[in-house]
Design a protein around this motif. Structure first.
Motif, PDB file in Angstrom:
ATOM      1  N   HIS A 304      70.275 -60.822 -79.166  1.00  0.00           N
ATOM      2  CA  HIS A 304      70.043 -61.861 -80.250  1.00  0.00           C
ATOM      3  C   HIS A 304      68.692 -61.791 -80.419  1.00  0.00           C
ATOM      4  CE1 HIS A 304      73.473 -65.068 -79.835  1.00  0.00           C
ATOM      5  NE2 HIS A 304      74.118 -63.714 -80.413  1.00  0.00           N
ATOM      6  N   LEU A 305      68.251 -60.777 -81.358  1.00  0.00           N
ATOM      7  CA  LEU A 305      66.877 -60.955 -81.809  1.00  0.00           C
ATOM      8  C   LEU A 305      67.002 -61.669 -82.883  1.00  0.00           C
ATOM      9  CD1 LEU A 305      67.377 -57.699 -80.563  1.00  0.00           C
ATOM     10  CD2 LEU A 305      65.243 -57.362 -81.374  1.00  0.00           C
ATOM     11  N   ALA A 306      65.510 -61.802 -83.402  1.00  0.00           N
ATOM     12  CA  ALA A 306      65.437 -62.721 -84.646  1.00  0.00           C
ATOM     13  C   ALA A 306      65.896 -62.110 -85.882  1.00  0.00           C
ATOM     14  CB  ALA A 306      63.840 -62.767 -84.674  1.00  0.00           C
ATOM     15  N   PRO A 307      66.558 -62.892 -86.580  1.00  0.00           N
ATOM     16  CA  PRO A 307      66.685 -64.363 -86.627  1.00  0.00           C
ATOM     17  C   PRO A 307      67.760 -64.841 -85.820  1.00  0.00           C
ATOM     18  CG  PRO A 307      68.016 -63.474 -88.610  1.00  0.00           C
ATOM     19  CD  PRO A 307      67.227 -62.191 -87.851  1.00  0.00           C
ATOM     20  N   ALA A 308      68.487 -64.116 -85.162  1.00  0.00           N
ATOM     21  CA  ALA A 308      69.872 -64.889 -84.386  1.00  0.00           C
ATOM     22  C   ALA A 308      69.182 -65.494 -83.232  1.00  0.00           C
ATOM     23  CB  ALA A 308      70.898 -63.640 -83.956  1.00  0.00           C
ATOM     24  N   GLY A 309      67.907 -64.876 -82.451  1.00  0.00           N
ATOM     25  CA  GLY A 309      67.331 -65.430 -81.350  1.00  0.00           C
ATOM     26  C   GLY A 309      65.801 -65.380 -81.570  1.00  0.00           C
ATOM     27  N   GLU A 310      65.137 -65.496 -80.130  1.00  0.00           N
ATOM     28  CA  GLU A 310      63.764 -65.616 -80.199  1.00  0.00           C
ATOM     29  C   GLU A 310      63.040 -64.318 -79.722  1.00  0.00           C
ATOM     30  OE1 GLU A 310      62.436 -68.663 -81.113  1.00  0.00           O
ATOM     31  OE2 GLU A 310      64.474 -69.359 -81.559  1.00  0.00           O
ATOM     32  N   THR A 311      63.675 -63.421 -79.529  1.00  0.00           N
ATOM     33  CA  THR A 311      63.151 -62.055 -79.204  1.00  0.00           C
ATOM     34  C   THR A 311      62.864 -61.234 -80.304  1.00  0.00           C
ATOM     35  OG1 THR A 311      65.416 -61.075 -78.604  1.00  0.00           O
ATOM     36  CG2 THR A 311      64.015 -61.813 -76.905  1.00  0.00           C
ATOM     37  N   HIS A 312      62.119 -60.241 -80.436  1.00  0.00           N
ATOM     38  CA  HIS A 312      61.791 -59.342 -81.358  1.00  0.00           C
ATOM     39  C   HIS A 312      61.648 -57.865 -81.023  1.00  0.00           C
ATOM     40  CE1 HIS A 312      60.197 -63.194 -82.692  1.00  0.00           C
ATOM     41  NE2 HIS A 312      60.255 -62.947 -84.086  1.00  0.00           N
ATOM     42  N   MET A 313      61.404 -56.917 -82.018  1.00  0.00           N
ATOM     43  CA  MET A 313      61.642 -55.728 -81.635  1.00  0.00           C
ATOM     44  C   MET A 313      60.738 -55.126 -80.360  1.00  0.00           C
ATOM     45  SD  MET A 313      64.195 -54.914 -83.816  1.00  0.00           S
ATOM     46  CE  MET A 313      64.060 -53.034 -83.476  1.00  0.00           C
TER      47      MET A 313
END
Length: 557
Positions: A304-313
């Motif tokens: 769940h990376l951004a925008p689905a979550g708070e983590t990024h690449m």
């Protein structure tokens, strides 16, 4: 093996061609080696491409180290963020076809032996891959890498936050000073914007397809590992040329299945549907929208990376990157590990030592975010050929929704209504005549979706369009409605107040309008005139196919 470049460098009759190479300073020794096209999208208008001159130089160094002659070739590239919300976005998806055609043109016109593709953003990645697969030369993709996330109020942020901040400012939820803070802080440097947006989705899926080296999708643009990867890409292409491993040896039905499953596990941009369809078309692999649902039903969503979550690449990279995601899928036999890749080795060999180092970023396959994948394709009477939603970025309460249609015939009309507070909880915003033909160009709708999110309406309002969405969009953003309004689709027959029923778990989207009523409306329906009739976009509108087929160019007229 006879080198393709021999047709311009070898033999008495090729003396005129050699003289033109000599005019540029090439030596006889260089012309006796394989000629490798390094296709670079470097420019000073795209943050993801701003540094590609350095990446291309590193690729060229790798080619030379492995005994080849690198030749830089330029490519165009549109920045979707800068093009967003005005006529510029009409050119973005359409430019994918120009890029594919230019790769074909430059590589075949100059008899190159192999290609290293150096893209980074949105349509440039699939456009280059489409061209390479079409002409079937040995090919390696080496992207420029993702941007690092920014920081505001001790929160990691990326591009989607500034678009949402505009909506928040319009709703007076923040002031000008806070908007400026987001504006200055969300994009800290070069690279493709830091979330699992379209650019990073496609760079990760190039790894999943096997046409890029491990690390291509996740090593940050500013890390030294990106430069080392570029040099290794230059060396890898020489290995592929020597072994005559071509693009379609790597991109085929088996690897596309692998990519579909990685797409579902990663929660990629809904645009990945368009691009995988288009790449499969060039590879001669049958692929349709129903296949996406089939793979989604059996592939768990692990990220769940951004925008689905708070983590990024950068978090995904620290967790082990795409090899770590693939190792999780491999636990349950969900990948074909025997496919050949750009390393010259199989996928299984590439990931044999991969580990998931951050289970909070890549969920173990035994404990996924959901048992189904990140993308869903819905069907119903307003999308008989399908429409696409990034299910992993939809709030649970919006997975099913019913509400009145609010009808707009352009993105501009819709965003004006949203900014003026005319959209309320429960509404279903319908934006039409924005498809591949009707737009033309199938614009992304990040402004409307972000405005709704910034106004805290993303959990109560759905948005449906025959256009498409940025990978930075979140919420019940349902795009690619087919047939589009400009092709006579029922979305063009909807009226203000029609009740729209959405059921994402059941892959259903339906207007409470009878077939008889639709037929009656069609009798009086008059399609609006195309808003662009000249230039190459005018030509594009006449020959582009349905989004259900990847919005590729029709082969028969």
């Amino acid at each position: 093996m006879t080198r393709r470049s021999a047709s311009v460098t070898q033999g008495i009759e090729k003396a005129p061609m050699r003289s033109l190479f000599y005019a540029m300073g090439y030596t006889k020794e260089e012309l006796d080696r394989p000629l490798i096209g390094v296709v670079s999208a470097h420019s000073e208008i795209v943050p993801g491409h701003y540094h590609l001159d350095k990446i291309a130089d590193a690729v060229k160094a790798g080619v030379r180290m492995a005994g080849g002659t690198p030749i830089m070739i330029p490519s165009i590239g549109v920045c979707d963020g800068i093009a967003m919300g005005h006529i510029g976005m009409k050119y973005s998806l359409a430019s994918r076809e120009l890029i594919a055609d230019s790769v074909e043109t430059m590589a075949l016109a100059h008899a190159l032996d192999g290609l290293v593709l150096v893209p980074n953003c949105d349509k440039i990645v699939p456009g280059m891959v489409m061209g390479a697969v079409r002409i079937n030369l040995p090919t390696v993709v080496c992207s420029g890498g993702p941007m690092l996330s920014g920081l505001v109020d001790d929160e990691d942020i990326s591009l989607s936050k500034i678009f949402e901040a505009v909506g928040a400012r319009k709703a007076n939820l923040i002031d000008d000073e806070k908007l400026e803070e987001f504006e200055q802080g969300c994009c800290p440097g070069c690279g493709s914007c830091a979330g699992m947006y379209t650019a990073n989705s496609m760079n990760c899926l190039c790894e999943a397809l096997g046409i890029a080296l491990p690390g291509n999708g996740t090593i940050p643009a500013v890390h030294n590992g990106r430069m080392r990867l570029a040099k290794h890409a230059g060396m890898a292409i020489m290995n592929l040329v020597e072994k005559d491993i071509k693009a379609r040896d790597i991109v085929n039905e088996r690897s596309i299945t692998n990519a579909l499953r990685c797409d579902m596990a990663l929660g990629c941009s809904s645009n990945s549907v368009l691009h995988l369809l288009a790449i499969a078309n060039e590879a001669g692999v049958p692929l349709d929208l129903k296949r996406f649902n089939k793979e989604s039903e059996k592939t768990p969503n692990l990220c769940h990376l951004a925008p689905a979550g708070e983590t990024h690449m950068q978090d995904l990279n620290l967790a082990g990157g795409i090899p770590a995601v693939q190792s999780e899928l491999a636990k349950k036999g969900m990948l074909d590990l025997d496919v050949i890749t750009a390393t010259g080795q199989t996928l299984g060999e590439n990931i044999k030592n991969a580990k998931n180092k951050k289970p909070d970023t890549i969920r173990p396959i035994e404990k996924p975010y959901s048992e189904t994948g990140g993308i869903a394709v819905l069907f119903g009477n307003i999308a008989t050929e399908g429409c696409v939603v990034k299910r992993s970025a939809v709030a649970p309460e919006m997975l099913t929704h019913s509400g009145p249609a609010r009808i707009f015939n352009s993105e501009e009309e819709a965003i004006d209504a949203i900014y003026k507070g005319k959209i309320v909880g429960g509404d279903v915003v319908v934006i039409r005549y924005e498809g591949p033909k009707g737009g033309p160009g199938m614009r992304e709708m990040l402004n409307p979706t972000s405005a709704l999110a910034g106004m805290k309406l993303d959990k109560t309002v759905a948005l449906i369009t025959d256009g498409r969405f940025s990978g930075a969009s979140r919420g019940a953003s349902i795009g690619h409605v087919c047939p589009e309004a400009a092709n006579g689709g029922n979305i063009g027959l909807l009226e203000e107040g029609d009740i729209i029923e959405i059921n994402i778990p059941e892959y259903s989207i339906h207007a409470k309008v009878s077939e008889e009523e639709f037929a009656k409306r069609k009798e009086h329906y008059v399609a609006p005139e195309p808003n662009i009739k000249t230039g190459w976009l005018g030509r594009y509108a006449k020959i582009v196919d349905s989004a259900a087929k990847g919005a590729v160019m029709k082969q028969e007229f």
